[in-house]
Write a protein that holds these residues in place. Structure first.
Motif, PDB file in Angstrom:
ATOM      1  N   ILE A  55     -13.034   3.032  -1.142  1.00 50.88           N
ATOM      2  CA  ILE A  55     -11.584   2.889  -1.288  1.00 50.88           C
ATOM      3  C   ILE A  55     -11.367   2.157  -2.611  1.00 50.88           C
ATOM      4  CG2 ILE A  55      -9.475   1.835  -0.392  1.00 50.88           C
ATOM      5  CD1 ILE A  55     -10.789   1.854   2.403  1.00 50.88           C
ATOM      6  N   VAL A  56     -10.603   2.754  -3.503  1.00 53.05           N
ATOM      7  CA  VAL A  56     -10.364   2.148  -4.811  1.00 53.05           C
ATOM      8  C   VAL A  56      -9.196   1.172  -4.705  1.00 53.05           C
ATOM      9  CG1 VAL A  56      -9.704   2.611  -7.208  1.00 53.05           C
ATOM     10  CG2 VAL A  56     -11.292   4.150  -6.031  1.00 53.05           C
ATOM     11  N   ASP A  57      -9.454  -0.080  -5.121  1.00 55.17           N
ATOM     12  CA  ASP A  57      -8.418  -1.110  -5.158  1.00 55.17           C
ATOM     13  C   ASP A  57      -7.856  -1.199  -6.571  1.00 55.17           C
ATOM     14  OD1 ASP A  57      -8.109  -2.859  -2.623  1.00 55.17           O
ATOM     15  OD2 ASP A  57     -10.273  -2.564  -2.783  1.00 55.17           O
ATOM     16  N   ILE A  58      -6.538  -1.287  -6.637  1.00 61.01           N
ATOM     17  CA  ILE A  58      -5.840  -1.424  -7.909  1.00 61.01           C
ATOM     18  C   ILE A  58      -4.860  -2.584  -7.768  1.00 61.01           C
ATOM     19  CG2 ILE A  58      -4.218  -0.306  -9.510  1.00 61.01           C
ATOM     20  CD1 ILE A  58      -5.417   2.402  -8.611  1.00 61.01           C
ATOM     21  N   ALA A  59      -4.782  -3.406  -8.814  1.00 61.54           N
ATOM     22  CA  ALA A  59      -3.784  -4.475  -8.855  1.00 61.54           C
ATOM     23  C   ALA A  59      -2.772  -4.133  -9.942  1.00 61.54           C
ATOM     24  CB  ALA A  59      -4.440  -5.822  -9.139  1.00 61.54           C
ATOM     25  N   GLU A  89       3.827  -9.805  -2.104  1.00 56.95           N
ATOM     26  CA  GLU A  89       2.987  -8.653  -2.425  1.00 56.95           C
ATOM     27  C   GLU A  89       3.554  -7.402  -1.768  1.00 56.95           C
ATOM     28  OE1 GLU A  89      -1.616  -7.059  -1.878  1.00 56.95           O
ATOM     29  OE2 GLU A  89      -1.163  -9.156  -1.516  1.00 56.95           O
ATOM     30  N   ILE A  90       3.444  -6.313  -2.501  1.00 56.81           N
ATOM     31  CA  ILE A  90       3.772  -5.000  -1.969  1.00 56.81           C
ATOM     32  C   ILE A  90       2.479  -4.206  -2.006  1.00 56.81           C
ATOM     33  CG2 ILE A  90       5.132  -2.901  -2.307  1.00 56.81           C
ATOM     34  CD1 ILE A  90       7.144  -4.795  -3.870  1.00 56.81           C
ATOM     35  N   LEU A  91       2.149  -3.571  -0.900  1.00 59.11           N
ATOM     36  CA  LEU A  91       0.919  -2.795  -0.818  1.00 59.11           C
ATOM     37  C   LEU A  91       1.264  -1.310  -0.744  1.00 59.11           C
ATOM     38  CD1 LEU A  91      -2.198  -2.928  -0.541  1.00 59.11           C
ATOM     39  CD2 LEU A  91      -1.852  -2.971   1.934  1.00 59.11           C
ATOM     40  N   LEU A  92       0.689  -0.555  -1.662  1.00 60.51           N
ATOM     41  CA  LEU A  92       0.822   0.894  -1.651  1.00 60.51           C
ATOM     42  C   LEU A  92      -0.503   1.446  -1.141  1.00 60.51           C
ATOM     43  CD1 LEU A  92       2.294   1.411  -5.239  1.00 60.51           C
ATOM     44  CD2 LEU A  92       3.537   1.030  -3.112  1.00 60.51           C
ATOM     45  N   ILE A  93      -0.446   2.278  -0.110  1.00 61.85           N
ATOM     46  CA  ILE A  93      -1.664   2.824   0.480  1.00 61.85           C
ATOM     47  C   ILE A  93      -1.631   4.338   0.338  1.00 61.85           C
ATOM     48  CG2 ILE A  93      -3.087   2.985   2.552  1.00 61.85           C
ATOM     49  CD1 ILE A  93      -1.475   0.498   3.592  1.00 61.85           C
ATOM     50  N   LYS A  94      -2.650   4.886  -0.301  1.00 60.20           N
ATOM     51  CA  LYS A  94      -2.787   6.336  -0.366  1.00 60.20           C
ATOM     52  C   LYS A  94      -3.773   6.705   0.727  1.00 60.20           C
ATOM     53  CE  LYS A  94      -2.383   9.336  -3.987  1.00 60.20           C
ATOM     54  NZ  LYS A  94      -2.750   9.908  -5.306  1.00 60.20           N
ATOM     55  N   GLU A  95      -3.261   7.456   1.708  1.00 60.07           N
ATOM     56  CA  GLU A  95      -4.040   7.733   2.902  1.00 60.07           C
ATOM     57  C   GLU A  95      -3.564   9.030   3.542  1.00 60.07           C
ATOM     58  OE1 GLU A  95      -3.195   4.583   5.743  1.00 60.07           O
ATOM     59  OE2 GLU A  95      -1.060   4.793   5.411  1.00 60.07           O
ATOM     60  N   ASN A  96      -4.341   9.463   4.509  1.00 57.16           N
ATOM     61  CA  ASN A  96      -3.867  10.505   5.414  1.00 57.16           C
ATOM     62  C   ASN A  96      -4.036   9.952   6.824  1.00 57.16           C
ATOM     63  OD1 ASN A  96      -6.597  10.955   6.179  1.00 57.16           O
ATOM     64  ND2 ASN A  96      -6.824  12.615   4.710  1.00 57.16           N
ATOM     65  N   GLU A  99      -8.116   8.908   6.856  1.00 57.03           N
ATOM     66  CA  GLU A  99      -8.812   8.142   5.832  1.00 57.03           C
ATOM     67  C   GLU A  99      -7.859   7.404   4.891  1.00 57.03           C
ATOM     68  OE1 GLU A  99     -12.782  10.465   4.589  1.00 57.03           O
ATOM     69  OE2 GLU A  99     -10.950  11.582   4.170  1.00 57.03           O
ATOM     70  N   THR A 100      -8.395   6.340   4.306  1.00 54.21           N
ATOM     71  CA  THR A 100      -7.714   5.595   3.251  1.00 54.21           C
ATOM     72  C   THR A 100      -8.463   5.857   1.953  1.00 54.21           C
ATOM     73  OG1 THR A 100      -7.073   3.886   4.826  1.00 54.21           O
ATOM     74  CG2 THR A 100      -6.972   3.301   2.484  1.00 54.21           C
ATOM     75  N   PHE A 101      -7.711   6.086   0.856  1.00 49.97           N
ATOM     76  CA  PHE A 101      -8.316   6.403  -0.435  1.00 49.97           C
ATOM     77  C   PHE A 101      -8.072   5.318  -1.483  1.00 49.97           C
ATOM     78  CE2 PHE A 101      -7.134  10.270   1.788  1.00 49.97           C
ATOM     79  CZ  PHE A 101      -8.354  10.924   1.862  1.00 49.97           C
ATOM     80  N   PHE A 102      -6.847   4.782  -1.511  1.00 50.49           N
ATOM     81  CA  PHE A 102      -6.472   3.760  -2.487  1.00 50.49           C
ATOM     82  C   PHE A 102      -5.671   2.658  -1.803  1.00 50.49           C
ATOM     83  CE2 PHE A 102      -6.934   7.502  -5.153  1.00 50.49           C
ATOM     84  CZ  PHE A 102      -7.535   7.010  -6.302  1.00 50.49           C
ATOM     85  N   LEU A 103      -5.929   1.417  -2.225  1.00 47.08           N
ATOM     86  CA  LEU A 103      -5.099   0.265  -1.869  1.00 47.08           C
ATOM     87  C   LEU A 103      -4.581  -0.306  -3.183  1.00 47.08           C
ATOM     88  CD1 LEU A 103      -7.324  -1.466   0.838  1.00 47.08           C
ATOM     89  CD2 LEU A 103      -5.291  -0.067   1.213  1.00 47.08           C
ATOM     90  N   ILE A 104      -3.269  -0.262  -3.354  1.00 49.45           N
ATOM     91  CA  ILE A 104      -2.671  -0.695  -4.607  1.00 49.45           C
ATOM     92  C   ILE A 104      -1.798  -1.920  -4.325  1.00 49.45           C
ATOM     93  CG2 ILE A 104      -1.204  -0.013  -6.545  1.00 49.45           C
ATOM     94  CD1 ILE A 104      -2.086   2.935  -5.833  1.00 49.45           C
ATOM     95  N   HIS A 105      -2.206  -3.038  -4.896  1.00 48.16           N
ATOM     96  CA  HIS A 105      -1.563  -4.326  -4.666  1.00 48.16           C
ATOM     97  C   HIS A 105      -0.584  -4.596  -5.805  1.00 48.16           C
ATOM     98  CE1 HIS A 105      -4.876  -5.126  -1.806  1.00 48.16           C
ATOM     99  NE2 HIS A 105      -5.571  -4.444  -2.693  1.00 48.16           N
ATOM    100  N   VAL A 106       0.699  -4.650  -5.500  1.00 48.81           N
ATOM    101  CA  VAL A 106       1.728  -4.945  -6.496  1.00 48.81           C
ATOM    102  C   VAL A 106       2.072  -6.421  -6.357  1.00 48.81           C
ATOM    103  CG1 VAL A 106       4.019  -4.361  -7.367  1.00 48.81           C
ATOM    104  CG2 VAL A 106       2.608  -2.576  -6.278  1.00 48.81           C
TER     105      VAL A 106
END
Length: 181
Positions: A55-59, A89-96, A99-106
């Protein structure tokens, strides 16, 4: 790429994760056209020699979380959006559904959490001993909690906080380098 929800599995696929980060960053930059947000690859997938959950984490560092509101409609077409209670914090999750693919922490650029995400990444990139210690812990926790990502993350975060606290005392800067300060 991706990880079945609530599970823990570690693998090595750094080149793919870097490629995925760059592609997602391009998508985010196209959405955030009106503001200059800082988009950083963080977490274990950003570390070359470290096994990680796929799972790719992005800040994303922004000056004010209120600036995020104007992008929500476009983002909710792609991501699940979760806001914490204290609006830090706002969390953006790219998922179906599976599965989870990306966790993006704003986060605010000047927040301790944002700075610590980048600092911990840089500490691991510049300190092989800490990197190996962290990887050993991750392996043990993934074996002990293969179906309990919440517990895995909680115990892993204890280590991260200890490293950050100890390295603050040793004057390690945001690049993970020891300073003479």
């Amino acid at each position: 790429m991706g990880l079945k929800n609530n599970t823990v599995h570690l693998e090595s696929n750094y080149k793919l994760w870097i490629k995925m980060f760059e592609e997602e960053k391009e998508i985010l930059n196209k959405i955030f056209t009106q503001d200059n947000f800082s988009i950083e690859h963080v977490g274990s997938t950003s570390i070359k020699d470290l096994k990680a959950k796929p799972i790719v984490d992005i800040a994303i560092g922004i000056n004010n979380l209120k600036d995020f509101i104007k992008y929500e409609k476009n983002l909710e077409k792609i991501y699940t959006i979760k806001k914490n209670e204290n609006n830090k914090e706002i969390l953006l999750i790219k998922e179906n559904e599976i599965e989870t693919f990306f966790l993006i922490h704003v986060l605010k650029k000047n927040s301790e959490r944002y700075k610590n995400m980048i600092k911990f990444r840089n500490i691991l990139n510049n300190n092989t001993h800490i990197l190996k210690e962290y990887e050993n812990l991750k392996k043990k926790l993934s074996e002990k909690y293969p179906n309990n990502r919440k517990e895995y993350t909680k115990l892993k975060n204890t280590f991260i906080q200890t490293i950050l606290k100890n390295n603050n005392n040793e004057n390690i800067n945001m690049k993970g380098e020891i300073t003479n300060a």
